[in-house]
Design an enzyme around this catalytic site. Structure first.
Site, PDB file in Angstrom:
ATOM      1  N   HIS A 287      95.458  43.371   2.523  1.00  0.00           N
ATOM      2  CA  HIS A 287      95.149  44.778   2.272  1.00  0.00           C
ATOM      3  C   HIS A 287      94.078  44.944   1.203  1.00  0.00           C
ATOM      4  O   HIS A 287      93.456  45.984   1.083  1.00  0.00           O
ATOM      5  CB  HIS A 287      96.400  45.529   1.809  1.00  0.00           C
ATOM      6  CG  HIS A 287      97.498  45.515   2.807  1.00  0.00           C
ATOM      7  ND1 HIS A 287      97.352  46.051   4.062  1.00  0.00           N
ATOM      8  CD2 HIS A 287      98.754  45.008   2.752  1.00  0.00           C
ATOM      9  CE1 HIS A 287      98.482  45.892   4.731  1.00  0.00           C
ATOM     10  NE2 HIS A 287      99.337  45.261   3.965  1.00  0.00           N
TER      11      HIS A 287
ATOM     12  N   HIS B  31      93.558  44.797  -8.663  1.00  0.00           N
ATOM     13  CA  HIS B  31      93.078  44.698  -7.276  1.00  0.00           C
ATOM     14  C   HIS B  31      92.103  45.838  -7.032  1.00  0.00           C
ATOM     15  O   HIS B  31      91.859  46.661  -7.925  1.00  0.00           O
ATOM     16  CB  HIS B  31      94.262  44.755  -6.310  1.00  0.00           C
ATOM     17  CG  HIS B  31      94.991  46.052  -6.395  1.00  0.00           C
ATOM     18  ND1 HIS B  31      96.090  46.231  -7.194  1.00  0.00           N
ATOM     19  CD2 HIS B  31      94.747  47.270  -5.837  1.00  0.00           C
ATOM     20  CE1 HIS B  31      96.492  47.484  -7.105  1.00  0.00           C
ATOM     21  NE2 HIS B  31      95.691  48.142  -6.293  1.00  0.00           N
TER      22      HIS B  31
ATOM     23  N   HIS C 135      90.069  48.809  -4.180  1.00  0.00           N
ATOM     24  CA  HIS C 135      89.998  49.616  -2.953  1.00  0.00           C
ATOM     25  C   HIS C 135      88.519  49.907  -2.724  1.00  0.00           C
ATOM     26  O   HIS C 135      87.810  50.244  -3.673  1.00  0.00           O
ATOM     27  CB  HIS C 135      90.777  50.920  -3.135  1.00  0.00           C
ATOM     28  CG  HIS C 135      92.222  50.696  -3.478  1.00  0.00           C
ATOM     29  ND1 HIS C 135      93.211  50.636  -2.528  1.00  0.00           N
ATOM     30  CD2 HIS C 135      92.833  50.481  -4.681  1.00  0.00           C
ATOM     31  CE1 HIS C 135      94.379  50.411  -3.119  1.00  0.00           C
ATOM     32  NE2 HIS C 135      94.180  50.313  -4.425  1.00  0.00           N
TER      33      HIS C 135
ATOM     34  N   GLU D 249      89.986  55.489  -4.315  1.00  0.00           N
ATOM     35  CA  GLU D 249      91.172  56.237  -3.891  1.00  0.00           C
ATOM     36  C   GLU D 249      91.181  57.613  -4.537  1.00  0.00           C
ATOM     37  O   GLU D 249      91.353  58.625  -3.871  1.00  0.00           O
ATOM     38  CB  GLU D 249      92.440  55.465  -4.251  1.00  0.00           C
ATOM     39  CG  GLU D 249      92.543  54.148  -3.508  1.00  0.00           C
ATOM     40  CD  GLU D 249      93.974  53.780  -3.191  1.00  0.00           C
ATOM     41  OE1 GLU D 249      94.721  53.448  -4.121  1.00  0.00           O
ATOM     42  OE2 GLU D 249      94.347  53.838  -1.998  1.00  0.00           O
TER      43      GLU D 249
ATOM     44  N   HIS E 206      92.209  48.803  -9.819  1.00  0.00           N
ATOM     45  CA  HIS E 206      93.515  49.183 -10.378  1.00  0.00           C
ATOM     46  C   HIS E 206      94.094  48.031 -11.184  1.00  0.00           C
ATOM     47  O   HIS E 206      94.356  46.965 -10.628  1.00  0.00           O
ATOM     48  CB  HIS E 206      94.487  49.547  -9.244  1.00  0.00           C
ATOM     49  CG  HIS E 206      94.171  50.858  -8.596  1.00  0.00           C
ATOM     50  ND1 HIS E 206      94.612  51.195  -7.336  1.00  0.00           N
ATOM     51  CD2 HIS E 206      93.466  51.918  -9.052  1.00  0.00           C
ATOM     52  CE1 HIS E 206      94.180  52.420  -7.045  1.00  0.00           C
ATOM     53  NE2 HIS E 206      93.476  52.871  -8.060  1.00  0.00           N
TER      54      HIS E 206
ATOM     55  N   THR F 258      99.983  53.635  -4.384  1.00  0.00           N
ATOM     56  CA  THR F 258      99.174  54.182  -3.283  1.00  0.00           C
ATOM     57  C   THR F 258      99.329  53.361  -2.011  1.00  0.00           C
ATOM     58  O   THR F 258      98.600  53.567  -1.048  1.00  0.00           O
ATOM     59  CB  THR F 258      97.685  54.253  -3.670  1.00  0.00           C
ATOM     60  OG1 THR F 258      97.191  52.930  -3.855  1.00  0.00           O
ATOM     61  CG2 THR F 258      97.480  55.077  -4.934  1.00  0.00           C
ATOM     62  N   THR F 259     100.284  52.414  -2.032  1.00  0.00           N
ATOM     63  CA  THR F 259     100.615  51.651  -0.825  1.00  0.00           C
ATOM     64  C   THR F 259     102.121  51.743  -0.619  1.00  0.00           C
ATOM     65  O   THR F 259     102.863  52.019  -1.578  1.00  0.00           O
ATOM     66  CB  THR F 259     100.222  50.166  -0.985  1.00  0.00           C
ATOM     67  OG1 THR F 259     100.816  49.652  -2.173  1.00  0.00           O
ATOM     68  CG2 THR F 259      98.710  49.998  -1.055  1.00  0.00           C
TER      69      THR F 259
HETATM   70 ZN    ZN Z   1      95.583  50.125  -5.841  1.00  0.00          ZN
END
Ligand code: ZN
Ligand code: NAG
Ligand code: NAG
Ligand code: NAG
Ligand code: NAG
Ligand code: NAG
Ligand code: NAG
Ligand code: NAG
Ligand code: NAG
Ligand code: NAG
Ligand code: ZN
Length: 580
Positions: A88, A116, A118, A128, A141, A224-225
């Site tokens: 992801h 990590h 996005h 995000e 993040h 957010t996951t």
């Molecule tokens: Zn994140």
């Protein structure tokens, strides 16, 4: 101790990334795309405090309790262990119990677990969170867990986790930052899910660079996951990390993960606060010191600035069409000497805010009654020869322009912004009294023909500009107690004779909701007073360039009420010398 940390790693490491097996959910191309995450077993994704959100800076309040952060071992060379492709995202695990963050309004100390990303760099989107609707190409993040809470209970506390979010912006200026060059070089080694490599010689500080960590937003939200647990105190730093686009593109090209951001979630009444150092945001500007100059306003999200009926325009007088319906205006309370409530520095201009529901405009060919909200100005520089009006008449740009902005009385502001005649703006061109004669540059200097309007409004403009030194700072505002009416400022300028067309706001989002009136005669203001606007605010050339007319028509009041042709004015002194 060892076993406790091990458990923490296990529970959180897995929860945040792979507790829900990676093929159970995705961003696109599987059964559980973001809009279906709430259907997963044990999911909180349909909750009321979800992340990410759009940070609307105009509703953010400053919280004095959001002090400086303390970062421990962010500069340690051995803190970042691995970089892993988890299907992801790419994630870097941090050495257990080594790196910490506290302060910044956080309640206690937090231990850094991993960071990590996005992204969707190729499409110039991918963060995000969004800032006033603007989506950056990437977001980082840094995930931390509150110390002193049992690891198996972290997700049961609304501040069990603290995530530090950094926007990442793509630059193309040729500068390649060495740490990001090194960091992104690892991506080619983890092209597939499950692959992981050791990371050497890069610190978290190296990656964050010189972002000002005293400027940040704060709100309570969720992962957010999946399972989107509502256990996160979010920090979003205002300034983006700047990295060359070629390096950011490696995130996509080397692994095929993208886009991997969750859509914006509803705020549901939550509070967004900002640290005291966070300045009001200005993504757009007129000159070259922001992300979006006028030619790029159309790229702002939600922007109409690239549409077909934009303002301002050049008014070419030989193409205007006479219209009998353009009758006299009815100005209500323009003579009220207490109608101007305050004067404020908006960050883009100087604006006078009017008392609620007092001043109105109708007639003048308008089909509705309009409630007047504010007036503001557009200008050039301090120079005596500067120009700064937005509208031009036969390509002539005037020194200043005043916009009196009114909203249809039967609509809310939001509705008005979406309605073609939701707003009515009265535009007055402004120039110095002496420049009436210099409009014909050949006129000899001694043919002084002072216009009657020049003296009458001078005191009102003096009183108004007198406040400018008090609003030098962005968002500063002072009350106006002087007895100045709008009529005082306009003087005896002819209000029967004007141009009319349909257009837009001249600042983002450039909504095409404006019935424009541009008066033919200019308001006369002393050059010294005009120069006070740029002098005190530091804003220069705050006008949008003229926009294409496309298929629109410009109407004009009928000739009887219309402007006496310029040649009559020019001729008058001559006739006078002959006959007076
Ligand atoms: Zn994140
Ligand atoms: C939002 O935060 C500010 C600053 O801390 C506070 O003054 C205000 O009361 C809060 N509003 C709500 C609705 O919680
Ligand atoms: C926070 O940090 C900034 C810059 O590092 C500094 O100017 C300011 O004085 C600090 N504030 C406090 C309360 O320590
Ligand atoms: C980090 O990478 C090393 C070597 O590839 C591996 O042995 C270790 O399990 C990894 N650690 C984590 C937490 O993924
Ligand atoms: C910071 O890292 C060093 C090792 O590099 C370690 O000895 C120290 O305890 C760490 N500090 C904290 C507060 O964990
Ligand atoms: C995003 O970029 C890909 C190619 O990288 C393209 O196929 C896709 O249409 C783009 N999506 C949007 C919304 O622009
Ligand atoms: C967490 O683990 C402790 C033992 O380590 C146990 O007492 C507690 O009930 C657990 N809490 C939850 C919510 O499972
Ligand atoms: C690019 O690098 C040079 C030299 O280090 C620096 O002066 C310049 O400000 C950098 N440009 C940007 C946009 O960061
Ligand atoms: C990391 O730094 C150490 C000592 O500073 C050096 O010996 C080593 O070669 C470096 N490794 C890489 C991959 O640059
Ligand atoms: C002017 O507007 C006021 C308030 O909207 C209204 O009461 C008045 O009748 C109008 N006058 C004319 C001549 O339309
Ligand atoms: Zn304006």
């Amino acid at each position: 101790m060892q076993s406790k940390m091990c458990l923490l790693r296990l529970v959180l490491g897995l929860t945040l990334v792979a507790l829900v097996k990676s093929n159970l959910w995705c961003y696109s191309g599987c059964g559980h795309t973001p809009e279906h995450w709430e259907a997963l077993d044990e999911s909180h994704c349909g909750g009321q405090k979800q992340s990410p959100i759009d940070i609307v800076t105009s509703v953010v309040t400053i919280d004095p309790n959001l002090g400086n952060f303390t970062f421990v071992n962010f500069s340690s060379q051995s803190a970042i262990k691995n970089i892993t492709n988890n299907g992801h995202s790419v994630q870097c695990d941090i050495e257990v119990d080594m790196v910490e963050v506290s302060g910044g309004g956080l309640d206690g100390e937090y231990s850094v677990l991993q960071f990590h990303f996005h992204w969707d760099v190729a499409n110039n989107s991918g963060s995000e969170h969004t800032l006033d609707g603007h989506r950056y190409p990437m977001e980082m993040h840094i995930v931390t867990a509150k110390k002193g809470i049992l690891p198996n209970e972290t997700l049961n506390h609304n501040d069990g986790l603290a995530v530090l979010g950094f926007f990442i912006d793509a630059t193309e200026d040729g500068n390649i930052s060495a740490p990001w060059e090194t960091f992104t070089s690892y991506l080619k080694d983890i092209p597939e899910e499950g692959l992981s490599v050791k990371v050497d010689n890069i610190t978290i500080d190296d990656l964050i660079g010189n972002v000002d960590r005293t400027k940040f937003y704060r709100y309570m939200g969720s992962l957010t996951t999946p399972y989107c647990n509502q256990a996160v105190v979010w920090t979003i730093f205002q300034e983006p990390i700047k990295v060359h686009k070629d390096l950011l593109l490696r995130f996509s090209t080397d692994n095929g993960i993208a886009p991997n951001y969750r859509p914006i979630q509803p705020l549901n009444g939550r509070n967004i606060t900002a640290s005291p150092a966070t300045p009001p945001l200005h993504l757009w500007c007129y000159e070259d010191h922001c992300d979006y100059t006028p030619s790029h306003w159309s790229e702002l999200s939600g922007s109409h600035c690239g549409d077909e009926s934009q303002s301002p325009i050049d008014i070419s007088t030989d193409t205007v069409v006479e219209n009998e319906a353009l009758n006299s205006f009815n100005f209500t309370n323009f003579d009220n000497k207490h109608a101007i409530k305050s004067i404020t520095n908006t960050g883009h201009t100087v604006q006078c805010v009017l008392e609620d529901g007092l001043v109105e405009v109708s007639g003048g060919g308008l089909s509705h009654v309009y409630s007047t909200l504010q007036f503001h100005f557009h200008w050039g520089t301090e120079s005596a020869h500067s120009v700064g009006s937005e509208h031009t008449v036969d390509q002539k740009q005037y020194p200043m322009e005043m916009h009196i902005v009114s909203k249809r009385k039967d609509l809310t502001l939001d509705e008005a912004l979406k309605t073609p005649d939701g707003l009515a703006v009265l535009g007055f061109l402004i120039e110095a009294p002496s420049s009436t004669k210099s409009s014909s540059s050949t006129a000899p200097a001694e043919t002084t023909s002072p216009t009657s309007s020049s003296a009458s409004n001078a005191e009102a403009w003096k009183a108004l500009t007198h406040h400018l030194p008090d609003i030098k700072d962005v968002e500063s505002e002072v009350e106006v107690t002087d007895e100045i009416s709008i009529d005082d400022l306009l003087g005896n300028v002819n209000r029967e004779s004007y141009f009319r067309y349909s257009g837009s706001l001249t600042t983002p989002s450039c909504n095409e909701a404006v019935v424009w009136t541009i008066f033919k005669e200019s308001v006369k203001v002393d050059q010294v007073l005009m120069a006070m606007f740029p002098e005190n605010t530091g804003y220069h050339n705050i006008f949008r360039p003229t926009q294409p007319l496309h298929s629109r028509k410009i109407f004009t009041t009928a000739a009887a009420a219309g402007l006496v042709p310029v040649w009559v004015y020019l001729l008058l002194p001559c006739l006078c010398t002959l006959f007076c």
